[in-house]
Design a protein around this motif. Sequence first.
Motif, PDB file in Angstrom:
ATOM      1  N   ARG A   1       6.873   6.595   6.873  1.00 51.53           N
ATOM      2  CA  ARG A   1       6.659   7.753   6.005  1.00 51.53           C
ATOM      3  C   ARG A   1       7.948   8.171   5.328  1.00 51.53           C
ATOM      4  NH1 ARG A   1       2.831   8.014   9.952  1.00 51.53           N
ATOM      5  NH2 ARG A   1       0.841   8.979   9.394  1.00 51.53           N
ATOM      6  N   LEU A   2       7.838   8.489   4.043  1.00 47.73           N
ATOM      7  CA  LEU A   2       8.970   8.954   3.264  1.00 47.73           C
ATOM      8  C   LEU A   2       8.775  10.439   2.974  1.00 47.73           C
ATOM      9  CD1 LEU A   2      11.553   7.739   1.904  1.00 47.73           C
ATOM     10  CD2 LEU A   2      10.210   7.659  -0.214  1.00 47.73           C
ATOM     11  N   GLY A   3       9.697  11.268   3.472  1.00 46.14           N
ATOM     12  CA  GLY A   3       9.618  12.705   3.249  1.00 46.14           C
ATOM     13  C   GLY A   3       9.949  13.066   1.815  1.00 46.14           C
ATOM     14  N   VAL A   4       9.668  14.308   1.453  1.00 42.43           N
ATOM     15  CA  VAL A   4       9.843  14.746   0.072  1.00 42.43           C
ATOM     16  C   VAL A   4      11.305  14.653  -0.378  1.00 42.43           C
ATOM     17  CG1 VAL A   4      10.149  17.193   0.670  1.00 42.43           C
ATOM     18  CG2 VAL A   4       9.209  16.569  -1.571  1.00 42.43           C
ATOM     19  N   ASP A   5      12.253  14.698   0.567  1.00 45.89           N
ATOM     20  CA  ASP A   5      13.676  14.601   0.229  1.00 45.89           C
ATOM     21  C   ASP A   5      14.202  13.174   0.345  1.00 45.89           C
ATOM     22  OD1 ASP A   5      13.572  14.319   2.978  1.00 45.89           O
ATOM     23  OD2 ASP A   5      15.321  15.591   3.361  1.00 45.89           O
ATOM     24  N   GLY A   6      13.301  12.224   0.606  1.00 48.67           N
ATOM     25  CA  GLY A   6      13.725  10.834   0.725  1.00 48.67           C
ATOM     26  C   GLY A   6      14.122  10.419   2.116  1.00 48.67           C
ATOM     27  N   THR A   7      13.902  11.269   3.114  1.00 51.42           N
ATOM     28  CA  THR A   7      14.140  10.866   4.499  1.00 51.42           C
ATOM     29  C   THR A   7      13.014   9.954   4.952  1.00 51.42           C
ATOM     30  OG1 THR A   7      15.321  12.912   5.025  1.00 51.42           O
ATOM     31  CG2 THR A   7      14.414  11.673   6.876  1.00 51.42           C
ATOM     32  N   LEU A   8      13.363   8.801   5.492  1.00 49.28           N
ATOM     33  CA  LEU A   8      12.375   7.852   5.981  1.00 49.28           C
ATOM     34  C   LEU A   8      12.127   8.124   7.460  1.00 49.28           C
ATOM     35  CD1 LEU A   8      10.679   5.271   5.336  1.00 49.28           C
ATOM     36  CD2 LEU A   8      12.615   3.965   6.252  1.00 49.28           C
ATOM     37  N   TYR A   9      10.882   8.451   7.801  1.00 50.67           N
ATOM     38  CA  TYR A   9      10.491   8.682   9.193  1.00 50.67           C
ATOM     39  C   TYR A   9       9.794   7.420   9.699  1.00 50.67           C
ATOM     40  CZ  TYR A   9      11.448  13.576   8.180  1.00 50.67           C
ATOM     41  OH  TYR A   9      12.058  14.755   7.815  1.00 50.67           O
TER      42      TYR A   9
ATOM     43  N   MET B   1       9.239  18.475  17.296  1.00 53.64           N
ATOM     44  CA  MET B   1       8.825  19.846  16.984  1.00 53.64           C
ATOM     45  C   MET B   1       8.644  20.098  15.491  1.00 53.64           C
ATOM     46  SD  MET B   1       8.253  21.138  19.832  1.00 53.64           S
ATOM     47  CE  MET B   1       7.862  22.775  19.216  1.00 53.64           C
ATOM     48  N   ARG B   2       8.923  19.095  14.647  1.00 51.99           N
ATOM     49  CA  ARG B   2       8.668  19.309  13.220  1.00 51.99           C
ATOM     50  C   ARG B   2       7.168  19.327  12.972  1.00 51.99           C
ATOM     51  NH1 ARG B   2      10.231  13.867  13.620  1.00 51.99           N
ATOM     52  NH2 ARG B   2       8.640  12.421  12.839  1.00 51.99           N
ATOM     53  N   PHE B   3       6.757  20.045  11.954  1.00 46.45           N
ATOM     54  CA  PHE B   3       5.335  20.154  11.633  1.00 46.45           C
ATOM     55  C   PHE B   3       4.911  18.995  10.737  1.00 46.45           C
ATOM     56  CE2 PHE B   3       6.822  24.472  12.513  1.00 46.45           C
ATOM     57  CZ  PHE B   3       5.939  24.844  13.506  1.00 46.45           C
ATOM     58  N   MET B   4       3.605  18.713  10.735  1.00 42.41           N
ATOM     59  CA  MET B   4       3.091  17.589   9.969  1.00 42.41           C
ATOM     60  C   MET B   4       3.443  17.687   8.497  1.00 42.41           C
ATOM     61  SD  MET B   4       1.358  14.728   9.936  1.00 42.41           S
ATOM     62  CE  MET B   4       0.140  14.530  11.242  1.00 42.41           C
ATOM     63  N   ALA B   5       3.361  18.879   7.914  1.00 36.34           N
ATOM     64  CA  ALA B   5       3.660  19.043   6.489  1.00 36.34           C
ATOM     65  C   ALA B   5       5.123  18.721   6.165  1.00 36.34           C
ATOM     66  CB  ALA B   5       3.318  20.449   6.029  1.00 36.34           C
ATOM     67  N   GLN B   6       6.005  18.816   7.176  1.00 34.83           N
ATOM     68  CA  GLN B   6       7.401  18.491   6.954  1.00 34.83           C
ATOM     69  C   GLN B   6       7.639  16.994   6.942  1.00 34.83           C
ATOM     70  OE1 GLN B   6       8.523  21.151  10.325  1.00 34.83           O
ATOM     71  NE2 GLN B   6      10.106  21.878   8.955  1.00 34.83           N
ATOM     72  N   THR B   7       6.784  16.250   7.619  1.00 36.09           N
ATOM     73  CA  THR B   7       6.915  14.797   7.712  1.00 36.09           C
ATOM     74  C   THR B   7       6.176  14.103   6.574  1.00 36.09           C
ATOM     75  OG1 THR B   7       6.976  15.030  10.124  1.00 36.09           O
ATOM     76  CG2 THR B   7       6.628  12.821   9.248  1.00 36.09           C
ATOM     77  N   GLY B   8       5.048  14.643   6.205  1.00 37.65           N
ATOM     78  CA  GLY B   8       4.141  13.984   5.264  1.00 37.65           C
ATOM     79  C   GLY B   8       2.925  13.518   6.026  1.00 37.65           C
ATOM     80  N   GLY B   9       1.742  13.827   5.488  1.00 38.70           N
ATOM     81  CA  GLY B   9       0.500  13.584   6.226  1.00 38.70           C
ATOM     82  C   GLY B   9       0.223  12.130   6.518  1.00 38.70           C
TER      83      GLY B   9
ATOM     84  N   LYS C   1       0.841  -1.192   0.000  1.00 39.02           N
ATOM     85  CA  LYS C   1       0.000   0.000   0.000  1.00 39.02           C
ATOM     86  C   LYS C   1       0.878   1.244   0.000  1.00 39.02           C
ATOM     87  CE  LYS C   1      -3.319   0.250   2.909  1.00 39.02           C
ATOM     88  NZ  LYS C   1      -4.043   0.253   4.215  1.00 39.02           N
ATOM     89  N   VAL C   2       0.604   2.155  -0.918  1.00 36.61           N
ATOM     90  CA  VAL C   2       1.302   3.440  -0.972  1.00 36.61           C
ATOM     91  C   VAL C   2       0.258   4.545  -1.011  1.00 36.61           C
ATOM     92  CG1 VAL C   2       2.721   4.952  -2.412  1.00 36.61           C
ATOM     93  CG2 VAL C   2       3.405   2.574  -2.078  1.00 36.61           C
ATOM     94  N   ARG C   3       0.450   5.553  -0.163  1.00 30.55           N
ATOM     95  CA  ARG C   3      -0.409   6.732  -0.180  1.00 30.55           C
ATOM     96  C   ARG C   3       0.450   7.951  -0.458  1.00 30.55           C
ATOM     97  NH1 ARG C   3      -5.249   8.496   1.148  1.00 30.55           N
ATOM     98  NH2 ARG C   3      -5.859   6.425   1.866  1.00 30.55           N
ATOM     99  N   LEU C   4       0.064   8.755  -1.445  1.00 28.39           N
ATOM    100  CA  LEU C   4       0.759   9.996  -1.758  1.00 28.39           C
ATOM    101  C   LEU C   4       0.189  11.116  -0.903  1.00 28.39           C
ATOM    102  CD1 LEU C   4       0.913   9.691  -5.648  1.00 28.39           C
ATOM    103  CD2 LEU C   4       2.584   8.928  -3.944  1.00 28.39           C
ATOM    104  N   THR C   5       1.084  11.871  -0.272  1.00 28.72           N
ATOM    105  CA  THR C   5       0.671  12.925   0.649  1.00 28.72           C
ATOM    106  C   THR C   5       1.497  14.180   0.397  1.00 28.72           C
ATOM    107  OG1 THR C   5       2.258  12.375   2.410  1.00 28.72           O
ATOM    108  CG2 THR C   5       0.188  11.136   2.382  1.00 28.72           C
ATOM    109  N   GLY C   6       1.355  15.144   1.277  1.00 26.82           N
ATOM    110  CA  GLY C   6       2.130  16.375   1.239  1.00 26.82           C
ATOM    111  C   GLY C   6       2.296  16.906   2.653  1.00 26.82           C
ATOM    112  N   GLY C   7       2.275  18.247   2.805  1.00 28.40           N
ATOM    113  CA  GLY C   7       1.753  19.262   1.948  1.00 28.40           C
ATOM    114  C   GLY C   7       0.514  18.858   1.160  1.00 28.40           C
ATOM    115  N   GLU C   8       0.358  19.506   0.022  1.00 30.33           N
ATOM    116  CA  GLU C   8      -0.747  19.201  -0.878  1.00 30.33           C
ATOM    117  C   GLU C   8      -0.192  18.545  -2.141  1.00 30.33           C
ATOM    118  OE1 GLU C   8      -3.561  18.248  -2.990  1.00 30.33           O
ATOM    119  OE2 GLU C   8      -3.982  18.902  -0.941  1.00 30.33           O
TER     120      GLU C   8
END
Length: 331
Positions: A266-274, A323-331, A69-76
Amino acid sequence: MSDPLLPALVDTFGRRIDYLRVSITDRCDLRCTYCLPKGFKGYEEPAHWLRPPELLRLLDLFVRSGVSKVRLTGGEPLLRGGLTGLVSGIAALPGLRDLSLSSNGTQLARLAGELREAGLQRLNISLDTLDRGCFARITGRDALGNVLEGLQAAQAAGFSPIKLNMVVQAGVNLDEVESVLAFAMANGHVLRLIEPMPMGSTGQAVTPPDLSALGQSLAQQHGLLPCVMGQGGGPARYWASPDGRASLGVITPLSQHFCATCNRVRLGVDGTLYLCLGQNDRVPLGPMLRAGASDAELLQALHAGIAAKPERHLFQEQPQHVMRFMAQTGG
């Protein structure tokens, strides 16, 4: 991309990781009060975003390792250029069973049809209110009409059922849950009531209501019965009408957390895996890839990260821990 299956991703608590949420942009055209603060400028540089070939390479490794299962998120995510082509490439990965996307819906009217044709299977749309003024206060924009238009376009494109995500805040939109539920039931959508996540200073400033009690009360009022929906393993608890036409869910990451069955990273937009929303553990897969790492090296780092996935979040015990915001992690 190669076909052979790889060893499954299983953490030290026996949880099999088969769900990946992928942020394809940290930008958004709304500024929801519980997500990002006014004036926020801490976005990732677009030059650091994973390019489609890089993202597809990483996703191929995940899917071959048992992620279905893959879900695309953001941001938007609908703000990301070339989205249709990216969706098409992901949908073609052998072994991927479910491809979905979370959106605020403002751009959906122009993209719903082509996303469906590209292979997107499911949609989750944020809808915190049906009141135009309240929508503007929460999001910073008078864009409720765009969202409703997007929902109509998504239905016309064949997305069904569409899940509506309503972040419920006492003193803000708690009194509107009934009207949003009525809207969802009338249009065949699934309404999910969500506790605000205490991500960053904005999320930590919100006091969530008791959604478990609210969900049970609403289910009783509307004759809904407990049920299991969708692909399984998700965080929501659901009720549905006997004929299946009306559905309600609650997601309670704080009051009744679901960490023991967590199956996602979760995979961030820069490829960081959270590895956990409520922890700081991470794996720099994107930077490794751009530094020339082989597939074997990426897989070694991925498995080492999954082995270090925390047992649970610490939002209650250590509210200032993340302290990172949700949009920085990926929804």
